[in-house]
Design an enzyme around this catalytic site. Structure first.
Site, PDB file in Angstrom:
ATOM      1  N   ARG A  14       0.839  -1.205   0.000  1.00  0.00           N
ATOM      2  CA  ARG A  14       0.000   0.000   0.000  1.00  0.00           C
ATOM      3  C   ARG A  14       0.879   1.263   0.000  1.00  0.00           C
ATOM      4  NH1 ARG A  14      -0.638   4.638   2.527  1.00  0.00           N
ATOM      5  NH2 ARG A  14      -0.251   3.617   4.512  1.00  0.00           N
ATOM      6  N   HIS A 213       8.359   6.650   9.230  1.00  0.00           N
ATOM      7  CA  HIS A 213       9.114   6.749   7.982  1.00  0.00           C
ATOM      8  C   HIS A 213      10.589   6.954   8.315  1.00  0.00           C
ATOM      9  CE1 HIS A 213       5.963   7.302   4.647  1.00  0.00           C
ATOM     10  NE2 HIS A 213       5.346   6.795   5.696  1.00  0.00           N
ATOM     11  N   CYS A 244      11.551   8.173  -0.680  1.00  0.00           N
ATOM     12  CA  CYS A 244      10.989   9.430  -0.215  1.00  0.00           C
ATOM     13  C   CYS A 244      11.243  10.480  -1.280  1.00  0.00           C
ATOM     14  CB  CYS A 244      11.637   9.841   1.101  1.00  0.00           C
ATOM     15  SG  CYS A 244      11.099  11.472   1.601  1.00  0.00           S
ATOM     16  N   ASN A 253       9.091   3.963   4.165  1.00  0.00           N
ATOM     17  CA  ASN A 253       8.851   3.404   5.500  1.00  0.00           C
ATOM     18  C   ASN A 253      10.142   2.780   6.024  1.00  0.00           C
ATOM     19  OD1 ASN A 253       6.145   2.641   3.700  1.00  0.00           O
ATOM     20  ND2 ASN A 253       5.728   3.536   5.676  1.00  0.00           N
TER      21      ASN A 253
END
Ligand code: ZN
Length: 310
Positions: A14, A213, A244, A253
């Site tokens: 996801r 994160h 990122c 993450n």
């Protein structure tokens, strides 16, 4: 959770996949989920029910949920932005439904075009809908307090507002709240402090998870800080997939492989076999050869004589 100490909740299918432009084919998503569950992963967030126009990467979530539900011993989690998404998640039979609530109202208005009051109303409607489902079939409904540690638009986010939002979300009828460091701003002291404050406000049993994160490299340190305060569920993604957008070279993450290694090495049982977990990377890297996968343990290998926690 009697046979594990920490639930590592995989969010790569996801959070990871929605952050990249490439669309992973449905069959590959399912192969990934099955392989990671076979490696011992107990919970996977398999997709989100959002309009396909906004996120074509998630257009097949219903099909992915259907397949994931056939996987033994796996909690199938999904993310939803609103009641409409929650209806889809309920129809698909997901075990767990999460909705993000941006503590930064600016972020909320920009992301989901809803004010805080509008979000509380929406969440109360979902909670009511969920409560109407018979007990054995009722999904676990939780809200993630996103931007809880800081916001790219507003900067610092008030801890009092995080606590008040957690209380209002519980009042709206969610089963649980979680803390999300959406922007990678958190540091371990802040994590400890905020976990304690929210625990004091809503009760320890109503905040068991964190979503962190690794944007600034503090992901694992923050996870450890949270665990020290009694948190038992930590989100992470295989290979830190998604990266990122603001920090080239940084994973998105926390990397699941590194997290599992740290926990098992410390004697905390995750139920996950690290060697089998490392093999799962091939499924993703073969299908997405242009996407970087992150992680130190995958590069360095598992140390000689390494033993899982017993
Ligand atoms: Zn995230």
């Amino acid at each position: 959770m009697n046979d594990i100490d920490i639930l590592v909740s995989e969010v790569g299918p996801r959070d990871g996949l929605q952050s990249i432009a490439s669309v992973l084919p449905t069959a590959t998503k399912i192969a990934w989920i099955e392989a990671q569950a076979a490696a011992g992963c107990r919970e996977i967030e398999v997709g989100s029910f959002v309009p396909p126009k906004l996120l074509p990467q998630m257009a097949d979530t219903a099909k992915v949920v259907e397949a994931a539900l056939k996987t033994p011993d796996l909690t199938v989690a999904v993310l939803v932005p609103n009641l409409r998404g929650a209806e889809d998640a309920i129809a698909a039979g997901a075990h767990k439904i999460s909705i993000p609530f941006s503590v930064s109202e600016t972020h909320s208005l920009k992301n989901v075009r809803k004010s805080h009051d509008e979000m509380f109303t929406e969440i109360a409607k979902i909670a009511e809908r969920v409560a109407g489902i018979e007990a054995g079939k009722r999904p676990h409904f939780e809200a993630g307090l996103s931007t809880a540690f800081g916001c790219t638009l507003e900067g610092p986010v008030s801890e009092e507002l995080v606590v008040r939002s957690a209380e209002r979300l519980m009042d709206a009828g969610v089963a649980e709240v979680g803390l999300s460091d959406t922007t990678g701003y958190a540091n371990p002291e802040q994590v400890k402090r905020l976990v304690r404050k929210v625990q004091a406000a809503v009760g320890k049993e109503h905040i068991t998870g964190v979503h962190l994160h690794n944007t600034r490299g503090l992901g694992l340190a923050n996870a450890l800080a949270a665990i020290g305060e009694g948190i038992t569920t930590v989100d992470s993604s295989l290979g830190g997939i998604g990266g990122c957008p603001f920090a080239p070279g940084a994973s998105g993450n926390i990397v699941t492989e590194d997290l599992v290694f740290m926990l098992e090495a410390m004697g905390l049982r995750t139920g996950i076999d690290i060697d089998r977990l490392l093999d799962v990377r091939t499924i993703v890297s073969d299908a997405l050869p242009d996407e970087p996968l992150y992680g130190f343990v995958p590069d360095a290998g598992v140390p000689k004589g390494f033993e899982h926690a017993a």
